[in-house]
Design a protein around this motif. Structure first.
Motif, PDB file in Angstrom:
ATOM      1  N   GLY A 355     -48.490  22.269  90.929  1.00 28.36           N
ATOM      2  CA  GLY A 355     -47.523  22.369  89.850  1.00 28.36           C
ATOM      3  C   GLY A 355     -47.539  23.700  89.132  1.00 28.36           C
ATOM      4  N   SER A 356     -48.480  24.578  89.507  1.00 25.04           N
ATOM      5  CA  SER A 356     -48.554  25.890  88.869  1.00 25.04           C
ATOM      6  C   SER A 356     -47.319  26.716  89.221  1.00 25.04           C
ATOM      7  N   ARG A 357     -46.930  27.599  88.306  1.00 25.94           N
ATOM      8  CA  ARG A 357     -45.738  28.416  88.513  1.00 25.94           C
ATOM      9  C   ARG A 357     -45.975  29.831  87.990  1.00 25.94           C
ATOM     10  N   LEU A 358     -45.648  30.814  88.828  1.00 25.92           N
ATOM     11  CA  LEU A 358     -45.720  32.224  88.455  1.00 25.92           C
ATOM     12  C   LEU A 358     -44.302  32.760  88.385  1.00 25.92           C
ATOM     13  N   GLY A 359     -43.879  33.188  87.184  1.00 26.97           N
ATOM     14  CA  GLY A 359     -42.519  33.655  87.020  1.00 26.97           C
ATOM     15  C   GLY A 359     -42.405  35.117  86.652  1.00 26.97           C
ATOM     16  N   GLU A 360     -43.510  35.740  86.262  1.00 27.62           N
ATOM     17  CA  GLU A 360     -43.478  37.140  85.873  1.00 27.62           C
ATOM     18  C   GLU A 360     -44.880  37.719  85.927  1.00 27.62           C
ATOM     19  N   ALA A 361     -44.967  39.032  85.759  1.00 26.97           N
ATOM     20  CA  ALA A 361     -46.256  39.706  85.781  1.00 26.97           C
ATOM     21  C   ALA A 361     -47.112  39.262  84.602  1.00 26.97           C
ATOM     22  N   ILE A 362     -48.420  39.336  84.785  1.00 27.91           N
ATOM     23  CA  ILE A 362     -49.361  39.004  83.714  1.00 27.91           C
ATOM     24  C   ILE A 362     -49.442  40.200  82.771  1.00 27.91           C
ATOM     25  N   GLY A 363     -49.059  39.987  81.530  1.00 28.29           N
ATOM     26  CA  GLY A 363     -49.009  41.069  80.552  1.00 28.29           C
ATOM     27  C   GLY A 363     -50.314  41.238  79.803  1.00 28.29           C
ATOM     28  N   CYS A 364     -51.361  41.577  80.521  1.00 24.11           N
ATOM     29  CA  CYS A 364     -52.683  41.728  79.904  1.00 24.11           C
ATOM     30  C   CYS A 364     -52.863  43.139  79.353  1.00 24.11           C
ATOM     31  N   ALA A 365     -53.942  43.326  78.630  1.00 22.93           N
ATOM     32  CA  ALA A 365     -54.279  44.655  78.112  1.00 22.93           C
ATOM     33  C   ALA A 365     -54.764  45.555  79.247  1.00 22.93           C
ATOM     34  N   ASP A 366     -54.678  46.859  79.029  1.00 23.34           N
ATOM     35  CA  ASP A 366     -55.189  47.807  80.020  1.00 23.34           C
ATOM     36  C   ASP A 366     -56.714  47.842  80.040  1.00 23.34           C
ATOM     37  N   GLU A 367     -57.323  47.387  78.974  1.00 19.78           N
ATOM     38  CA  GLU A 367     -58.774  47.417  78.847  1.00 19.78           C
ATOM     39  C   GLU A 367     -59.342  46.017  79.023  1.00 19.78           C
ATOM     40  N   ASN A 368     -60.419  45.913  79.778  1.00 21.79           N
ATOM     41  CA  ASN A 368     -61.129  44.642  79.909  1.00 21.79           C
ATOM     42  C   ASN A 368     -62.329  44.687  78.963  1.00 21.79           C
ATOM     43  N   VAL A 369     -62.268  43.894  77.901  1.00 26.36           N
ATOM     44  CA  VAL A 369     -63.320  43.944  76.881  1.00 26.36           C
ATOM     45  C   VAL A 369     -64.429  42.932  77.145  1.00 26.36           C
ATOM     46  N   GLY A 370     -64.387  42.278  78.304  1.00 28.75           N
ATOM     47  CA  GLY A 370     -65.474  41.372  78.674  1.00 28.75           C
ATOM     48  C   GLY A 370     -65.415  40.009  78.026  1.00 28.75           C
ATOM     49  N   GLU A 371     -64.220  39.568  77.666  1.00 26.56           N
ATOM     50  CA  GLU A 371     -64.118  38.261  77.004  1.00 26.56           C
ATOM     51  C   GLU A 371     -64.526  37.118  77.927  1.00 26.56           C
ATOM     52  N   VAL A 372     -64.002  37.117  79.153  1.00 26.95           N
ATOM     53  CA  VAL A 372     -64.330  36.025  80.081  1.00 26.95           C
ATOM     54  C   VAL A 372     -65.830  36.016  80.379  1.00 26.95           C
ATOM     55  N   GLN A 373     -66.412  37.192  80.541  1.00 28.61           N
ATOM     56  CA  GLN A 373     -67.847  37.267  80.768  1.00 28.61           C
ATOM     57  C   GLN A 373     -68.615  36.721  79.571  1.00 28.61           C
ATOM     58  N   ALA A 374     -68.133  37.010  78.362  1.00 32.67           N
ATOM     59  CA  ALA A 374     -68.787  36.498  77.155  1.00 32.67           C
ATOM     60  C   ALA A 374     -68.727  34.979  77.104  1.00 32.67           C
ATOM     61  N   LEU A 375     -67.596  34.402  77.517  1.00 34.42           N
ATOM     62  CA  LEU A 375     -67.468  32.944  77.543  1.00 34.42           C
ATOM     63  C   LEU A 375     -68.471  32.337  78.517  1.00 34.42           C
ATOM     64  N   ARG A 376     -68.626  32.965  79.667  1.00 39.25           N
ATOM     65  CA  ARG A 376     -69.564  32.458  80.659  1.00 39.25           C
ATOM     66  C   ARG A 376     -71.000  32.546  80.157  1.00 39.25           C
ATOM     67  N   GLU A 377     -71.335  33.673  79.528  1.00 43.46           N
ATOM     68  CA  GLU A 377     -72.702  33.868  79.040  1.00 43.46           C
ATOM     69  C   GLU A 377     -73.041  32.926  77.894  1.00 43.46           C
ATOM     70  N   ALA A 378     -72.050  32.625  77.057  1.00 44.47           N
ATOM     71  CA  ALA A 378     -72.303  31.743  75.911  1.00 44.47           C
ATOM     72  C   ALA A 378     -72.561  30.315  76.361  1.00 44.47           C
ATOM     73  N   GLY A 379     -71.938  29.905  77.461  1.00 41.80           N
ATOM     74  CA  GLY A 379     -72.091  28.536  77.930  1.00 41.80           C
ATOM     75  C   GLY A 379     -71.153  27.587  77.201  1.00 41.80           C
ATOM     76  N   GLY A 380     -70.837  26.494  77.836  1.00 39.90           N
ATOM     77  CA  GLY A 380     -70.017  25.463  77.210  1.00 39.90           C
ATOM     78  C   GLY A 380     -68.531  25.613  77.452  1.00 39.90           C
ATOM     79  N   TYR A 381     -68.046  26.846  77.530  1.00 42.17           N
ATOM     80  CA  TYR A 381     -66.610  27.055  77.695  1.00 42.17           C
ATOM     81  C   TYR A 381     -66.169  26.658  79.096  1.00 42.17           C
ATOM     82  N   PHE A 382     -65.133  25.838  79.154  1.00 45.48           N
ATOM     83  CA  PHE A 382     -64.640  25.411  80.456  1.00 45.48           C
ATOM     84  C   PHE A 382     -63.193  25.843  80.711  1.00 45.48           C
TER      85      PHE A 382
END
Length: 504
Positions: A355-382
């Protein structure tokens, strides 16, 4: 207000993304919200940014394309055109304030609020003259009036889209996107306005370790047995708005004023895209995502991270890992944006839910500030869910975490076809919050195939602002087939006309 799992162990959340409207919220948006609430009976509603259409003509006097600039000075050409079509005019007292400024400290403004403001030299001794003091007082009073009017318009917008939730007494929480502040009313002021409404869960920034800043806070959900144990948490994250360059910025209070040289040459341009790139969560927010889990663990008495889902507006770069790169001629492929431009992508169905749908480009920032890595390191985030990209509605599992979207639920901005605009429902079980179920509640399923203004929606679905958008449109089989058909008919007509000409 305490959030708690229901006696049957369930907890339902609705994610409303990108309402993006002015003071008079589109009636179809309200109908969709009402229908979703009737369908889902949610325990909580989360608003994930761009509730306010900050570039709406209603805010033409206080519009901020970027923080720290003079209000109303860099209004986009498309907004100016829309204002003319709607008959919206600037406040008469704002003309001199916005268009005439002293050239140096030896001059001041005379005639503010008239059609012929003048520059007048200060008194010779360098002290402020009575005229200067008067001019500054008028300046301050006029801007105060304009901003108070803007606040009331924001309040009216909130009252409109929150109406269905208020009627059903459903608690809600809101974070912010890249367009909310552009109305001139910043996040801290908007937070205060939200708290005027019953059921608002936005805490006062800094009031506890769970409340970092406007738009960044935790909402613990207690166990159904009344023990007070935190069984799960919803994290709201302010993902920033536009990129800033530290070398060009100076800090003033809690806001930052950045250089606008990169976009000043086209500050009134037609395009809706940003020339500097999108923002990211602040370093403090990234660190808070780690430490808040410790705080929740302490409150539970075991020090362990609790199951948590995060909501924010702008997606991090890892969302591209839910896609796979394909040749440019692949049907329905989308070209990446900015740092990912020149590469074409489709969903990677090995990691994305049905059911997933991709309709346009992902408008992310040019910089990766490590948010996803921080979530993984903190634990609990799913899971981490975003808005921002109005046509996307996928959920993928990468980097040991779910990354997902809700598309726009509004009808006053660009987006997919009416039937695909919707609100995302999450159903959590107390015994296993990580095993949540999510699905889209769409206009097509809840209301009908078409909206009340399908012509506008058609334009918004096919609206392009750059060459990437044009190429993406040409990859849509229906669009390409239509263009080929129209082109063939045109060529046939020309051939027929030429044949008749030569027969003469």
């Amino acid at each position: 207000m305490t959030l708690r799992f229901n006696s049957d162990g369930s907890f339902r959340v609705l994610q409303l993304a990108d309402i993006q409207d002015g003071p008079s919220v589109h009636k179809d948006t309200i109908r969709l919200i009402e229908a979703a609430i009737r369908e889902a009976h949610p325990d909580l509603i989360v608003l994930t940014g761009d509730q306010i259409r900050g570039y709406d003509p209603a805010y033409i006097d206080t519009f901020l394309r970027r923080r720290g600039e003079q209000p109303g000075t860099h209004v986009r050409a498309v907004t100016e055109l829309e204002a003319k079509l709607r008959g919206v005019k600037r406040h008469p007292l704002s003309k001199a304030l916005l268009n005439t400024q002293p050239v140096d400290d030896n001059w001041t403004i005379d005639g503010i609020g008239t059609d012929s403001p003048k520059l007048v030299r200060r008194s010779g001794n360098g002290t402020k003259s009575k005229l200067e003091s008067w001019a500054q007082s008028i300046n301050s009073a006029t801007m105060g009036t304009l901003f108070e009017e803007a606040r009331q318009k924001v309040r009216d917008t909130f009252a409109a889209f929150l109406g269905p939730a208020l009627e059903e007494r459903i608690p809600f929480a809101a974070t912010y996107g890249n367009h909310d502040f552009q109305c001139g009313v910043l996040a801290d002021d908007q937070d205060d306005i939200y708290r005027e409404f019953s059921g608002c869960l936005n805490p006062l920034a800094g009031s506890s370790p769970l409340a970092l800043e406007p738009g960044t806070f935790a909402l613990p959900i207690e166990a159904s047995d009344g023990s007070g144990r935190i069984a799960m948490s919803v994290m709201m994250v302010n993902s920033g708005d536009y990129a800033e360059h530290p070398s060009d910025a100076e800090s003033i209070g809690h806001e930052s004023i950045a250089s606008y040289a990169r976009y000043a040459s086209n500050s009134r341009g037609w395009d809706l895209a940003d020339s500097d790139g999108y923002g990211t969560p602040s370093p403090e927010a990234i660190e808070w995502l780690r430490t808040v889990q410790h705080e929740l663990g302490v409150r539970n008495g075991d020090g362990r991270a609790v199951p948590a889902i995060a909501f924010q507006h702008i997606p991090p770069q890892e969302f591209y890992d839910c896609l796979k790169e394909v040749p440019a001629y692949t049907p329905n492929a989308v070209e990446g944006a900015r740092e990912f431009a020149g590469h074409c992508y489709v969903l990677n169905h090995d990691v994305c839910r049905p059911g997933s749908r991709l309709g346009e480009a992902i408008g992310c920032a040019d910089e990766n500030v490590g948010e996803v890595q921080a979530l993984r390191e903190a634990g609990g985030y799913f899971a981490l869910f975003c808005g921002h990209d109005h046509k996307n509605a996928f959920v993928g599992h990468v980097h040991d975490i779910d990354l997902g979207y809700a598309p726009t639920c509004g009808f006053e901005s660009y987006g997919p076809k009416s039937r695909l605009r919707g609100i995302r429902l999450f159903e959590f079980n107390e015994r296993n919050p990580q095993g949540y179920v999510t699905r889209m509640l769409t206009w097509g399923d809840l209301v009908g195939r078409y909206s009340s203004n399908e012509v506008r929606v058609f334009f918004e679905d096919h609206c392009v602002t750059d060459l990437i958008g044009i190429r993406n449109e040409l990859r849509r089989p229906q669009v390409l087939a239509t263009l080929i058909g129209v082109g063939s008919m045109g060529l046939a007509a020309l051939a027929h006309a030429a044949f008749k000409l030569f027969r003469r």
